[in-house]
Design a protein around this motif. Sequence first.
Motif, PDB file in Angstrom:
ATOM      1  N   ILE A 200      16.051 -26.102  20.431  1.00 59.50           N
ATOM      2  CA  ILE A 200      15.153 -26.948  19.649  1.00 59.50           C
ATOM      3  C   ILE A 200      15.288 -26.473  18.203  1.00 59.50           C
ATOM      4  O   ILE A 200      15.099 -25.289  17.908  1.00 59.50           O
ATOM      5  N   CYS A 201      15.631 -27.405  17.317  1.00 57.78           N
ATOM      6  CA  CYS A 201      15.845 -27.083  15.910  1.00 57.78           C
ATOM      7  C   CYS A 201      14.764 -27.739  15.059  1.00 57.78           C
ATOM      8  O   CYS A 201      14.310 -28.845  15.368  1.00 57.78           O
ATOM      9  N   TYR A 202      14.376 -27.059  14.000  1.00 60.55           N
ATOM     10  CA  TYR A 202      13.322 -27.527  13.111  1.00 60.55           C
ATOM     11  C   TYR A 202      13.855 -27.581  11.682  1.00 60.55           C
ATOM     12  O   TYR A 202      14.465 -26.624  11.210  1.00 60.55           O
ATOM     13  N   ALA A 203      13.588 -28.690  11.007  1.00 49.90           N
ATOM     14  CA  ALA A 203      14.055 -28.867   9.633  1.00 49.90           C
ATOM     15  C   ALA A 203      13.023 -28.353   8.641  1.00 49.90           C
ATOM     16  O   ALA A 203      11.811 -28.435   8.868  1.00 49.90           O
ATOM     17  N   GLY A 204      13.519 -27.822   7.531  1.00 49.96           N
ATOM     18  CA  GLY A 204      12.688 -27.465   6.391  1.00 49.96           C
ATOM     19  C   GLY A 204      11.569 -26.493   6.687  1.00 49.96           C
ATOM     20  O   GLY A 204      11.742 -25.510   7.412  1.00 49.96           O
ATOM     21  N   GLN A 205      10.420 -26.796   6.125  1.00 45.12           N
ATOM     22  CA  GLN A 205       9.254 -25.920   6.219  1.00 45.12           C
ATOM     23  C   GLN A 205       8.834 -25.675   7.666  1.00 45.12           C
ATOM     24  O   GLN A 205       8.298 -24.625   7.989  1.00 45.12           O
ATOM     25  N   ARG A 206       9.103 -26.630   8.533  1.00 45.80           N
ATOM     26  CA  ARG A 206       8.724 -26.466   9.940  1.00 45.80           C
ATOM     27  C   ARG A 206       9.443 -25.267  10.564  1.00 45.80           C
ATOM     28  O   ARG A 206       8.881 -24.561  11.398  1.00 45.80           O
ATOM     29  N   ALA A 207      10.685 -24.992  10.148  1.00 47.63           N
ATOM     30  CA  ALA A 207      11.417 -23.824  10.655  1.00 47.63           C
ATOM     31  C   ALA A 207      10.741 -22.532  10.212  1.00 47.63           C
ATOM     32  O   ALA A 207      10.724 -21.543  10.943  1.00 47.63           O
ATOM     33  N   VAL A 208      10.162 -22.546   9.017  1.00 47.09           N
ATOM     34  CA  VAL A 208       9.414 -21.386   8.524  1.00 47.09           C
ATOM     35  C   VAL A 208       8.131 -21.233   9.339  1.00 47.09           C
ATOM     36  O   VAL A 208       7.795 -20.141   9.806  1.00 47.09           O
ATOM     37  N   THR A 209       7.424 -22.338   9.535  1.00 49.43           N
ATOM     38  CA  THR A 209       6.181 -22.331  10.304  1.00 49.43           C
ATOM     39  C   THR A 209       6.412 -21.836  11.730  1.00 49.43           C
ATOM     40  O   THR A 209       5.588 -21.109  12.275  1.00 49.43           O
ATOM     41  N   GLU A 210       7.542 -22.207  12.316  1.00 53.85           N
ATOM     42  CA  GLU A 210       7.863 -21.789  13.688  1.00 53.85           C
ATOM     43  C   GLU A 210       8.356 -20.336  13.758  1.00 53.85           C
ATOM     44  O   GLU A 210       8.594 -19.811  14.836  1.00 53.85           O
ATOM     45  N   GLY A 211       8.538 -19.687  12.613  1.00 50.95           N
ATOM     46  CA  GLY A 211       8.962 -18.286  12.583  1.00 50.95           C
ATOM     47  C   GLY A 211      10.444 -18.073  12.825  1.00 50.95           C
ATOM     48  O   GLY A 211      10.868 -16.977  13.196  1.00 50.95           O
ATOM     49  N   ILE A 212      11.253 -19.112  12.604  1.00 49.23           N
ATOM     50  CA  ILE A 212      12.690 -18.981  12.833  1.00 49.23           C
ATOM     51  C   ILE A 212      13.388 -18.428  11.601  1.00 49.23           C
ATOM     52  O   ILE A 212      14.280 -17.590  11.711  1.00 49.23           O
ATOM     53  N   ILE A 213      13.011 -18.909  10.435  1.00 56.02           N
ATOM     54  CA  ILE A 213      13.550 -18.383   9.179  1.00 56.02           C
ATOM     55  C   ILE A 213      12.383 -18.062   8.253  1.00 56.02           C
ATOM     56  O   ILE A 213      11.258 -18.507   8.479  1.00 56.02           O
ATOM     57  N   THR A 214      12.672 -17.295   7.218  1.00 61.30           N
ATOM     58  CA  THR A 214      11.650 -16.981   6.226  1.00 61.30           C
ATOM     59  C   THR A 214      11.731 -17.976   5.068  1.00 61.30           C
ATOM     60  O   THR A 214      12.753 -18.618   4.851  1.00 61.30           O
ATOM     61  N   GLN A 215      10.642 -18.081   4.341  1.00 59.10           N
ATOM     62  CA  GLN A 215      10.558 -19.029   3.233  1.00 59.10           C
ATOM     63  C   GLN A 215      11.670 -18.804   2.211  1.00 59.10           C
ATOM     64  O   GLN A 215      12.240 -19.761   1.696  1.00 59.10           O
ATOM     65  N   ASP A 216      11.998 -17.540   1.944  1.00 61.70           N
ATOM     66  CA  ASP A 216      13.011 -17.269   0.918  1.00 61.70           C
ATOM     67  C   ASP A 216      14.425 -17.678   1.336  1.00 61.70           C
ATOM     68  O   ASP A 216      15.293 -17.857   0.501  1.00 61.70           O
ATOM     69  N   LEU A 217      14.674 -17.869   2.629  1.00 58.83           N
ATOM     70  CA  LEU A 217      15.992 -18.328   3.080  1.00 58.83           C
ATOM     71  C   LEU A 217      16.162 -19.834   2.930  1.00 58.83           C
ATOM     72  O   LEU A 217      17.272 -20.318   2.707  1.00 58.83           O
ATOM     73  N   LEU A 218      15.085 -20.576   3.049  1.00 61.69           N
ATOM     74  CA  LEU A 218      15.143 -22.033   3.015  1.00 61.69           C
ATOM     75  C   LEU A 218      15.758 -22.508   1.701  1.00 61.69           C
ATOM     76  O   LEU A 218      15.294 -22.176   0.626  1.00 61.69           O
ATOM     77  N   GLY A 219      16.832 -23.260   1.805  1.00 61.61           N
ATOM     78  CA  GLY A 219      17.513 -23.798   0.622  1.00 61.61           C
ATOM     79  C   GLY A 219      18.600 -22.903   0.056  1.00 61.61           C
ATOM     80  O   GLY A 219      19.353 -23.325  -0.819  1.00 61.61           O
ATOM     81  N   GLN A 220      18.725 -21.674   0.559  1.00 62.88           N
ATOM     82  CA  GLN A 220      19.773 -20.771   0.072  1.00 62.88           C
ATOM     83  C   GLN A 220      21.143 -21.250   0.555  1.00 62.88           C
ATOM     84  O   GLN A 220      21.280 -21.768   1.651  1.00 62.88           O
ATOM     85  N   HIS A 221      22.151 -21.040  -0.267  1.00 65.07           N
ATOM     86  CA  HIS A 221      23.502 -21.473   0.075  1.00 65.07           C
ATOM     87  C   HIS A 221      24.213 -20.412   0.911  1.00 65.07           C
ATOM     88  O   HIS A 221      24.118 -19.222   0.630  1.00 65.07           O
ATOM     89  N   LEU A 222      24.921 -20.859   1.942  1.00 63.29           N
ATOM     90  CA  LEU A 222      25.747 -19.969   2.766  1.00 63.29           C
ATOM     91  C   LEU A 222      27.207 -20.278   2.505  1.00 63.29           C
ATOM     92  O   LEU A 222      27.615 -21.439   2.546  1.00 63.29           O
ATOM     93  N   GLU A 223      27.988 -19.269   2.245  1.00 64.77           N
ATOM     94  CA  GLU A 223      29.415 -19.452   2.031  1.00 64.77           C
ATOM     95  C   GLU A 223      30.166 -19.610   3.347  1.00 64.77           C
ATOM     96  O   GLU A 223      31.202 -20.264   3.405  1.00 64.77           O
ATOM     97  N   ALA A 224      29.642 -18.982   4.410  1.00 64.32           N
ATOM     98  CA  ALA A 224      30.300 -19.005   5.720  1.00 64.32           C
ATOM     99  C   ALA A 224      29.250 -18.756   6.801  1.00 64.32           C
ATOM    100  O   ALA A 224      28.172 -18.238   6.501  1.00 64.32           O
ATOM    101  N   PRO A 225      29.564 -19.124   8.042  1.00 67.10           N
ATOM    102  CA  PRO A 225      28.615 -18.841   9.137  1.00 67.10           C
ATOM    103  C   PRO A 225      28.311 -17.346   9.242  1.00 67.10           C
ATOM    104  O   PRO A 225      29.158 -16.511   8.969  1.00 67.10           O
ATOM    105  N   THR A 226      27.096 -17.057   9.671  1.00 70.30           N
ATOM    106  CA  THR A 226      26.635 -15.674   9.759  1.00 70.30           C
ATOM    107  C   THR A 226      26.743 -15.140  11.187  1.00 70.30           C
ATOM    108  O   THR A 226      26.854 -15.903  12.137  1.00 70.30           O
ATOM    109  N   ARG A 227      26.683 -13.852  11.284  1.00 69.66           N
ATOM    110  CA  ARG A 227      26.665 -13.146  12.574  1.00 69.66           C
ATOM    111  C   ARG A 227      25.367 -12.373  12.688  1.00 69.66           C
ATOM    112  O   ARG A 227      24.894 -11.815  11.730  1.00 69.66           O
ATOM    113  N   GLY A 228      24.854 -12.336  13.906  1.00 69.70           N
ATOM    114  CA  GLY A 228      23.678 -11.501  14.176  1.00 69.70           C
ATOM    115  C   GLY A 228      22.375 -12.033  13.769  1.00 69.70           C
ATOM    116  O   GLY A 228      22.036 -12.909  13.162  1.00 69.70           O
TER     117      GLY A 228
END
Length: 167
Positions: free
Chosen positions: A139-167
Amino acid sequence: MNERIAPQATVVGKSRRRLSRAGLIAAVTAAVVAAGAGTAAAVAYLTEETVANGMPGAAVIFEDTDPSCTTTDHVVFDCTLSRAPKSDVLPNPAKQEKAKPAPQPTTTDFTNVKEMFVDGQGNIAGGCNGVDAAGLHWICYAGQRAVTEGIITQDLLGQHLEAPTRG
């Protein structure tokens, strides 16, 4: 007469500073809120294809899994993988001996594993939570909802990734 004018001038000067500080605080607060709203708005409306493509774009475990997602509100996405995710742990070449066969993969439980996904520009747009042990249902959550669900932190939202991450 100068005695009366001098104290009033001092009071006016102080009140102007207070207004300037208050104005500055209001401006900074407005800018932060606007930036947050802009980030949320930028990732608030995502298509099923964007999320499906963004899963392997953000996390190594989703590579070669062919995700497909459905949604009714463009915020919560129900995603299914055609193949189980792979391990995102790299082997340590220093610890491997050439004579020994490669170790067999261990069974991993993907229940409640949290991973992020990116939008079409490679910016973190939300996050996914593993639903089953095999890792085929997320189950995936877009935007602020992902922060609310505790999947990512607010400071990650909108950050650019150069490549897929590990771990």
